[in-house]
Design a protein around this motif. Structure first.
Motif, mmCIF file in Angstrom:
data_model
loop_
_atom_site.group_PDB
_atom_site.id
_atom_site.type_symbol
_atom_site.label_atom_id
_atom_site.label_comp_id
_atom_site.label_asym_id
_atom_site.label_seq_id
_atom_site.Cartn_x
_atom_site.Cartn_y
_atom_site.Cartn_z
ATOM 1 N N ARG A 122 1.725 39.031 -54.160
ATOM 2 C CA ARG A 122 2.432 37.838 -54.463
ATOM 3 C C ARG A 122 2.260 36.848 -53.281
ATOM 4 O O ARG A 122 2.090 35.787 -53.531
ATOM 5 N N ARG A 142 -0.905 35.064 -54.440
ATOM 6 C CA ARG A 142 -0.681 34.039 -55.653
ATOM 7 C C ARG A 142 0.211 32.832 -54.882
ATOM 8 O O ARG A 142 -0.297 31.810 -55.414
ATOM 9 N N PRO A 159 4.521 30.611 -58.730
ATOM 10 C CA PRO A 159 5.074 32.182 -58.840
ATOM 11 C C PRO A 159 6.200 32.437 -58.217
ATOM 12 O O PRO A 159 6.493 33.453 -57.934
#
Length: 107
Positions: free
Chosen positions: A55, A58, A106
């Motif tokens: 995460r 991203r 994201p």
């Protein structure tokens, strides 16, 4: 004549070493299914730290892409202010790309 007498002595000396090899091989064969299964489970699951790393990666990539687009947009806007019609069109396209990228954030 000495060679035939030496063979039994060598056989006795090598026998303990072979039994150790056989025991080790047998232990590897017995534990192999457990190791393969645990490896498969480990590969199939993602730990929380791995998920956090992905995460974070991203998010960094998103911020890098957004920064590049914003710098390119500002450059084209300066050129547009100087009177370049093609730069105005490029700035409009850059702005659309920025909006599209922000929509797919994201987080």
């Amino acid at each position: 004549m000495r060679a035939p007498r030496l063979l039994p002595v060598l056989g006795i000396c090598l026998l303990p070493m072979l039994s150790g090899c056989i025991a080790k091989t047998a232990a590897n064969v017995v534990t192999a299914p457990v190791r393969v299964t645990s490896k498969a489970v480990d590969m199939a699951t993602t730990s929380q730290s791995e998920a956090d790393e992905k995460r974070g990666r991203r998010m960094r990539e998103y911020e890098e892409d957004l920064g590049k687009l914003e710098r390119r947009y500002q450059k084209h806007m300066r050129q547009c202010d100087d009177g370049s019609d093609s730069a105005c069109l490029k700035a409009r396209n850059d702005y659309a790309d920025i909006q599209q990228l922000r929509a797919s954030a994201p987080y």
